[in-house]
Design an enzyme around this catalytic site. Structure first.
Site, mmCIF file in Angstrom:
data_model
loop_
_atom_site.group_PDB
_atom_site.id
_atom_site.type_symbol
_atom_site.label_atom_id
_atom_site.label_comp_id
_atom_site.label_asym_id
_atom_site.label_seq_id
_atom_site.Cartn_x
_atom_site.Cartn_y
_atom_site.Cartn_z
ATOM 1 N N GLU A 155 20.929 -78.559 66.736
ATOM 2 C CA GLU A 155 19.248 -78.155 66.658
ATOM 3 C C GLU A 155 18.767 -78.596 65.289
ATOM 4 O OE1 GLU A 155 18.863 -73.847 66.654
ATOM 5 O OE2 GLU A 155 19.396 -74.109 68.885
ATOM 6 N N GLU A 261 24.640 -75.596 77.129
ATOM 7 C CA GLU A 261 23.804 -73.582 76.769
ATOM 8 C C GLU A 261 23.787 -72.992 77.637
ATOM 9 O OE1 GLU A 261 22.809 -72.923 73.048
ATOM 10 O OE2 GLU A 261 24.606 -74.692 72.274
HETATM 11 C C1 XIL Z 1 23.116 -67.687 69.565
HETATM 12 C C2 XIL Z 1 24.772 -66.904 69.532
HETATM 13 O O1 XIL Z 1 23.850 -66.304 70.660
HETATM 14 C C3 XIL Z 1 23.921 -65.372 69.152
HETATM 15 O O2 XIL Z 1 25.068 -64.138 69.052
HETATM 16 C C4 XIL Z 1 23.515 -65.485 67.485
HETATM 17 O O3 XIL Z 1 23.366 -64.681 66.874
HETATM 18 C C5 XIL Z 1 22.451 -66.550 67.412
HETATM 19 O O4 XIL Z 1 22.931 -67.677 68.400
HETATM 20 N N1 XIL Z 1 21.513 -71.890 70.405
HETATM 21 C C6 XIL Z 1 22.275 -72.331 69.457
HETATM 22 C C7 XIL Z 1 24.050 -71.360 70.040
HETATM 23 O O5 XIL Z 1 22.887 -73.333 69.695
HETATM 24 O O6 XIL Z 1 24.319 -71.517 68.749
HETATM 25 C C8 XIL Z 1 22.806 -70.277 69.813
HETATM 26 O O7 XIL Z 1 23.288 -68.702 70.407
HETATM 27 C C9 XIL Z 1 21.459 -69.803 70.550
HETATM 28 C C10 XIL Z 1 20.641 -71.144 70.345
#
Ligand code: XIL
Length: 343
Positions: A155, A261
């Protein structure tokens, strides 16, 4: 006589139905994915492995694991001169023991960073490159040969520009290039990815990313692929034509793509219609994975609704994963299996 014959037919159909169900359950996503050379993954926390149903489903259905949080700075490097690999090690050991690959997530993110790091901001005596290089070197070395692919950068973009993150501000835009090189130096066999959200379609963000990676590749910076996150909401439907065009242009650069994801959040009460719509989106995504050899992985952000971050953080009980809270497969599961099964 007719009545008997009718009953016989009903019985026959019924027993065959059962067979079909047994058969399908016997043939997991993982088995079909392997035949198609696809990695089918999910994001997990080590504590979830203590839930027997969870661990069984994970082993049976998936061949790729992403530690959901335990490799992020805040967990693995929460003290300046100490690393805590315990939780991530548990996940990596489980994966390797069960013949699964690991997706390392992530070496750089603007969220979940430790206090000690954030406090250094504006301290002109600090060499930020050294801190980042030391982190990458230590973590990548620890998992050398065990982590199959790293989300080196997570990101890093905001609309059509670089996100003004800690590393961007303290090192400059070159932090991306440097991080990729440091990671490659430490483990030349690991695949290196840039992972981001809302880059799935052709839009200003994916255009910016396209230019950025084109530029990195022209300078021979080590980079193997792009992670498309696909955190979706049922009501904001994607333009699949645009997604496919976008995939093609990144593949033409010689890169791989992983869907990293996937979840499809549903607002309000869950109805059959919503489940069907969700399943259709999953199916369309899997069609793209199946269609392009270099779209190599499909990972959902959580295995079952029981542990989804959307439930924890957004208080929405319908985070749209492929297994429900009891680990029963949802329609989406069957739809993606249908596609994985195709020759
Ligand atoms: C999220 C996790 O799922 C949560 O448990 C944590 O509190 C925050 O991060 N994009 C990403 C992931 O790349 O690392 C994120 O994961 C969700 C959004």
């Amino acid at each position: 006589m007719f009545k008997k014959f009718f009953c016989f037919i009903i019985l026959l159909v019924f027993s065959n139905c059962n067979k079909i169900i047994d058969n399908t359950e016997d043939k997991s996503l993982r088995k079909y994915a392997k035949n198609s050379n696809i990695l089918i993954g999910t994001a997990i926390e080590s504590i979830q492995l203590e839930d027997i149903k969870f661990a069984e489903t994970l082993k049976r259905e998936f061949n790729y694991i992403t530690p959901e949080n335990s490799m992020k700075w805040g967990f693995i490097h929460s003290k300046r001169y100490e690393f805590d690999f315990d939780r991530a090690d548990k996940i990596v050991d489980f994966a390797l023991k069960n013949n699964m690959k690991v997706r390392g997530h992530t070496l750089i993110w603007h969220i979940e960073n430790p206090e000690w790091l954030l406090k250094l901001e504006n301290d002109t005596s600090v060499n930020f490159e050294n801190i980042l290089a030391y982190h990458i070197k230590t973590v990548v070395k620890h998992y050398k040969g065990k982590v199959y692919a790293w989300d080196v950068i997570n990101e890093a973009l905001e609309y059509n520009r670089y996100k003004e993150t800690f590393w961007y501000k303290n090192i400059g835009e070159d932090y991306i290039e440097k991080a990729l090189k440091w990671t490659h130096k430490e483990d030349p066999n690991a695949k290196l990815f840039i992972n981001d959200n809302m880059i799935e379609e052709i839009n200003p963000k994916s255009d910016f990313l396209y230019e950025l990676v084109n530029n990195l590749l022209s300078k021979n910076v080590p980079l193997d692929g792009i992670g498309f996150q696909f955190h979706l909401k049922l009501n904001n439907s994607l333009d699949m034509e645009s997604v496919e065009k976008n995939i093609k242009r990144f593949l033409e650069l010689g890169l791989e793509i992983n869907f990293t994801e996937v979840d499809i959040e549903t607002e309000g009460e869950l109805t059959e219609e919503k489940l069907e719509k969700q399943a259709t989106i999953y199916k369309k995504l899997m069609i793209l994975v199946k269609k392009y050899d270099k779209v190599t992985a499909f990972t959902t952000w959580g295995l079952s609704d029981k542990y989804s971050w959307i439930v924890r953080e957004y208080d929405n009980k319908n985070p749209g994963l492929i297994f429900d809270e009891e680990f029963n497969p949802k329609l989406a599961y069957y739809k993606i299996k249908e596609i994985l099964q195709l020759p």
